[in-house]
Design an enzyme around this catalytic site. Structure first.
Site, PDB file in Angstrom:
ATOM      1  N   THR A 175       6.157  11.901  38.071  1.00  0.00           N
ATOM      2  CA  THR A 175       5.568  10.647  37.588  1.00  0.00           C
ATOM      3  C   THR A 175       5.968  10.447  36.131  1.00  0.00           C
ATOM      4  O   THR A 175       5.664  11.288  35.274  1.00  0.00           O
ATOM      5  CB  THR A 175       4.042  10.699  37.729  1.00  0.00           C
ATOM      6  OG1 THR A 175       3.745  10.876  39.106  1.00  0.00           O
ATOM      7  CG2 THR A 175       3.387   9.417  37.227  1.00  0.00           C
TER       8      THR A 175
ATOM      9  N   PHE B  58       3.555   9.852  46.118  1.00  0.00           N
ATOM     10  CA  PHE B  58       2.166   9.391  46.163  1.00  0.00           C
ATOM     11  C   PHE B  58       1.236  10.405  46.830  1.00  0.00           C
ATOM     12  O   PHE B  58       0.144  10.063  47.250  1.00  0.00           O
ATOM     13  CB  PHE B  58       2.078   8.053  46.907  1.00  0.00           C
ATOM     14  CG  PHE B  58       2.909   6.968  46.278  1.00  0.00           C
ATOM     15  CD1 PHE B  58       2.466   6.299  45.140  1.00  0.00           C
ATOM     16  CD2 PHE B  58       4.146   6.628  46.797  1.00  0.00           C
ATOM     17  CE1 PHE B  58       3.231   5.301  44.546  1.00  0.00           C
ATOM     18  CE2 PHE B  58       4.922   5.633  46.211  1.00  0.00           C
ATOM     19  CZ  PHE B  58       4.464   4.967  45.085  1.00  0.00           C
TER      20      PHE B  58
ATOM     21  N   ARG C  77      -1.458  13.167  47.866  1.00  0.00           N
ATOM     22  CA  ARG C  77      -2.755  13.623  47.353  1.00  0.00           C
ATOM     23  C   ARG C  77      -2.851  15.108  47.580  1.00  0.00           C
ATOM     24  O   ARG C  77      -2.482  15.589  48.662  1.00  0.00           O
ATOM     25  CB  ARG C  77      -3.903  12.969  48.128  1.00  0.00           C
ATOM     26  CG  ARG C  77      -4.043  11.487  47.952  1.00  0.00           C
ATOM     27  CD  ARG C  77      -4.904  10.923  49.069  1.00  0.00           C
ATOM     28  NE  ARG C  77      -4.322  11.215  50.380  1.00  0.00           N
ATOM     29  CZ  ARG C  77      -4.978  11.146  51.535  1.00  0.00           C
ATOM     30  NH1 ARG C  77      -6.242  10.818  51.556  1.00  0.00           N
ATOM     31  NH2 ARG C  77      -4.370  11.416  52.686  1.00  0.00           N
TER      32      ARG C  77
ATOM     33  N   ALA D 208     -18.978   6.364  44.975  1.00  0.00           N
ATOM     34  CA  ALA D 208     -19.544   6.670  43.657  1.00  0.00           C
ATOM     35  C   ALA D 208     -19.826   8.167  43.592  1.00  0.00           C
ATOM     36  O   ALA D 208     -20.082   8.803  44.602  1.00  0.00           O
ATOM     37  CB  ALA D 208     -20.828   5.874  43.471  1.00  0.00           C
TER      38      ALA D 208
ATOM     39  N   GLY E 242     -11.302  13.096  38.608  1.00  0.00           N
ATOM     40  CA  GLY E 242     -10.691  14.115  37.750  1.00  0.00           C
ATOM     41  C   GLY E 242      -9.361  14.504  38.338  1.00  0.00           C
ATOM     42  O   GLY E 242      -8.723  13.715  39.033  1.00  0.00           O
TER      43      GLY E 242
ATOM     44  N   CYS F 164      -3.922  14.143  38.098  1.00  0.00           N
ATOM     45  CA  CYS F 164      -3.177  12.874  38.190  1.00  0.00           C
ATOM     46  C   CYS F 164      -3.888  11.678  37.555  1.00  0.00           C
ATOM     47  O   CYS F 164      -3.383  11.082  36.610  1.00  0.00           O
ATOM     48  CB  CYS F 164      -2.854  12.562  39.636  1.00  0.00           C
ATOM     49  SG  CYS F 164      -1.606  13.655  40.294  1.00  0.00           S
TER      50      CYS F 164
HETATM   51  C1  UDX Z   1      -4.016  11.035  43.345  1.00  0.00           C
HETATM   52  C2  UDX Z   1      -3.498   9.855  44.199  1.00  0.00           C
HETATM   53  O1  UDX Z   1      -4.412   9.596  45.264  1.00  0.00           O
HETATM   54  C3  UDX Z   1      -2.114  10.174  44.748  1.00  0.00           C
HETATM   55  O2  UDX Z   1      -1.614   9.063  45.459  1.00  0.00           O
HETATM   56  C4  UDX Z   1      -1.207  10.500  43.566  1.00  0.00           C
HETATM   57  O3  UDX Z   1       0.077  10.851  44.016  1.00  0.00           O
HETATM   58  C5  UDX Z   1      -1.771  11.632  42.734  1.00  0.00           C
HETATM   59  O4  UDX Z   1      -3.088  11.288  42.312  1.00  0.00           O
HETATM   60  P1  UDX Z   1      -5.105  13.427  43.791  1.00  0.00           P
HETATM   61  O5  UDX Z   1      -5.115  13.638  42.308  1.00  0.00           O
HETATM   62  O6  UDX Z   1      -4.647  14.540  44.677  1.00  0.00           O
HETATM   63  O7  UDX Z   1      -4.176  12.167  44.181  1.00  0.00           O
HETATM   64  O8  UDX Z   1      -6.599  13.081  44.182  1.00  0.00           O
HETATM   65  P2  UDX Z   1      -7.411  11.907  44.900  1.00  0.00           P
HETATM   66  O9  UDX Z   1      -7.679  12.276  46.309  1.00  0.00           O
HETATM   67  O10 UDX Z   1      -6.781  10.603  44.680  1.00  0.00           O
HETATM   68  O11 UDX Z   1      -8.795  12.003  44.071  1.00  0.00           O
HETATM   69  C6  UDX Z   1      -8.820  11.895  42.670  1.00  0.00           C
HETATM   70  C7  UDX Z   1     -10.215  12.024  42.122  1.00  0.00           C
HETATM   71  O12 UDX Z   1     -10.986  10.875  42.432  1.00  0.00           O
HETATM   72  C8  UDX Z   1     -11.027  13.214  42.602  1.00  0.00           C
HETATM   73  O13 UDX Z   1     -11.698  13.793  41.496  1.00  0.00           O
HETATM   74  C9  UDX Z   1     -12.013  12.614  43.580  1.00  0.00           C
HETATM   75  O14 UDX Z   1     -13.200  13.352  43.664  1.00  0.00           O
HETATM   76  C10 UDX Z   1     -12.248  11.258  42.955  1.00  0.00           C
HETATM   77  N1  UDX Z   1     -12.684  10.212  43.902  1.00  0.00           N
HETATM   78  C11 UDX Z   1     -11.841   9.798  44.897  1.00  0.00           C
HETATM   79  C12 UDX Z   1     -13.925   9.619  43.757  1.00  0.00           C
HETATM   80  O15 UDX Z   1     -14.705   9.966  42.849  1.00  0.00           O
HETATM   81  N2  UDX Z   1     -14.285   8.623  44.611  1.00  0.00           N
HETATM   82  C13 UDX Z   1     -13.468   8.177  45.614  1.00  0.00           C
HETATM   83  O16 UDX Z   1     -13.860   7.266  46.340  1.00  0.00           O
HETATM   84  C14 UDX Z   1     -12.204   8.794  45.762  1.00  0.00           C
END
Ligand code: UDX
Length: 432
Positions: A121, A152, A154, A252, A257, A260
């Site tokens: 990225t 992208f 996760r 919520a 965190g 990414c």
């Molecule tokens: C993210 C993107 O989803 C992915 O497409 C990109 O390539 C890298 O960043 P990732 O960091 O693995 O992926 O985590 P993700 O599943 O997106 O969750 C990120 C954070 O958001 C987590 O801390 C999660 O707990 C929080 N989250 C997610 C929420 O608080 N509420 C939600 O509804 C969804």
């Protein structure tokens, strides 16, 4: 096709294993000899569902190999992916020194036409800079193309995200590499977007920032819902069923965190500022995220009053479910704040306990408990910090009996408030 992946971290290793799985010949390059040795011996340095099998199977089939030599990667491969880290700097901007170093190494070893693909990225215009760097440091006049191909995936769902992507984005500055990129990705059936390199790079930052915005929107709504006596889960479900909005990423909780979202959001704000636009909307997304944690800590202190010498059970250390990753984990941040206020913690996580120990060393204030059902013993409160589905299977009857005071503060809305009250808990959650 023959491909090399430079950088065998999360993105590099999963990408390499998935390309091998669909029949390509993959050489993963890493400058850490210990990691190369470990991977060659069948070890996996990260926890990612399905990855270990994938790596073993493809190493055994002779389609996946590891080396410490970039020269070997460049020599043997038609397509060379760059998947090295792009960590944040103190001001939120992106440290591109690893990308630059790899570009120079590729240049030093380039002897015939190659496609160099940036998967890390990166800020908009990086592909142009990589091309410029290779041109500058390559001794002979070799032709090459630099392609932007953002990832992208996760964490926790990385293999699935790679094998069944929502879309594949390719940014090119000439038509020549498009055919090879299409051939490379042909086994993955997904919409294939071919655009210029700057747009491709922006797609990644724009998408992650929008997802972070969705989460902050849900978190801001949770505050309004609490004040109004409404239920944020009902509100986001009702909203999300509008197909234009969508129900996902509207949970919520303690805020987002991981390695990414916080990084990409800061980077995108920086990039926009650099381009002359003050992206205040995204600054607000950051502020809501930070405040959400402050508000949650207050919820705990409002309930327990003095934290000093209180025993608090914490379920969850990873930054989200299905991963052992604790980088910028809201759960770790929470634990550190509780410790600072003098609380003693009993913590558990299905996967992240080992990695958490470096940030949260075991000692008089932190006890690692291997069985989640033993965590509540003697606790003044139990806090849910990560959305692992396993935690919903907690033995509530045993927990109720084992706790000094039956207080549960749920930062991920995993439990049903009515059921918790039936079990005799004083139960607090987010926006409900
Ligand atoms: C993210 C993107 O989803 C992915 O497409 C990109 O390539 C890298 O960043 P990732 O960091 O693995 O992926 O985590 P993700 O599943 O997106 O969750 C990120 C954070 O958001 C987590 O801390 C999660 O707990 C929080 N989250 C997610 C929420 O608080 N509420 C939600 O509804 C969804």
């Amino acid at each position: 096709m023959k491909i090399a992946i430079i950088g065998t971290g999360y993105v590099g290793l999963v990408t390499g294993a998935c390309f091998a799985e669909v029949g390509h010949q993959v050489l993963c390059v890493d400058n850490d000899p210990k990691k190369v040795e470990m991977l060659r011996g069948g070890g996996i340095p990260i926890y990612e569902p399905g990855l270990e099998d994938l790596v073993r199977r493809n190493v055994a089939a002779g389609r996946l190999d590891f080396t410490g030599s970039t020269a070997e990667g460049v020599e043997r491969s038609e397509v060379i992916f760059i998947a090295v880290p792009t960590p944040p700097q103190n001001d939120g901007s992106v440290d591109l020194s690893f990308i630059e170093a790899v570009a120079r190494e590729i240049a030093a070893n380039l002897t015939r036409y190659r496609i160099i693909v940036d998967k890390s990225t990166v800020p908009v215009k990086t592909a142009e800079k990589v091309a410029e760097t290779i041109r500058r440091y390559c001794k002979s006049k070799v032709e090459f193309d630099v392609v932007s191909n953002p990832e992208f995936l996760r964490e926790g769902f990385a293999v699935d995200d790679l094998m069944k992507p929502d879309r594949i984005v390719i940014g090119v500055s000439s038509p020549r590499p498009e055919t090879a990129m299409r051939e490379l990705y042909a086994p993955f059936q997904a919409p294939f977007i071919v655009t210029d390199t700057n747009s491709a790079e922006l797609i990644k930052h724009a998408a992650n920032s929008f997802l972070a915005l969705k989460i902050s929107y849900a978190n801001a709504l949770s505050v309004v819902c609490e004040a109004a006596g409404a239920n944020v889960q009902e509100v986001t479900r009702g909203m999300g069923l509008d197909a234009r909005i969508g129900t996902r990423f509207l949970n919520a909780g303690l805020g987002f965190g991981g390695s990414c979202f916080p990084k990409d959001l800061s980077a995108f704000i920086q990039i926009s500022t650099h381009l002359g636009y003050d992206f205040r909307l995204l600054k607000e997304v950051q502020r809501i995220n930070a405040e959400q944690m402050d508000r949650f800590v207050k919820k705990i202190t409002d309930t327990l009053w003095v934290l000093k010498d209180k025993q608090i059970g914490v379920l969850g250390l990873a930054f989200k479910q299905n991963t052992d990753d604790v980088r910028l984990s809201p759960a770790i941040d929470l634990c550190q704040r509780l410790i600072k206020d003098g609380a003693r913690l009993r913590v558990n996580d299905p996967q992240a306990m080992e990695k958490a120990k470096s940030l949260l060393p075991p000692g008089p204030q932190v006890e690692y408990v291997s069985d989640m059902n033993a965590v509540p013993e003697g606790c003044d409160a139990l806090v849910i910090a990560t959305e692992w589905p396993e935690f919903t299977k907690l033995d509530l009857t045993r927990a109720r009996k084992a706790m000094t005071t039956p207080i549960v503060v749920d930062g991920r809305n995993l439990f049903d408030p009515a059921e918790m009250e039936q079990h005799g808990f004083i139960y607090k959650s987010i926006g409900r």
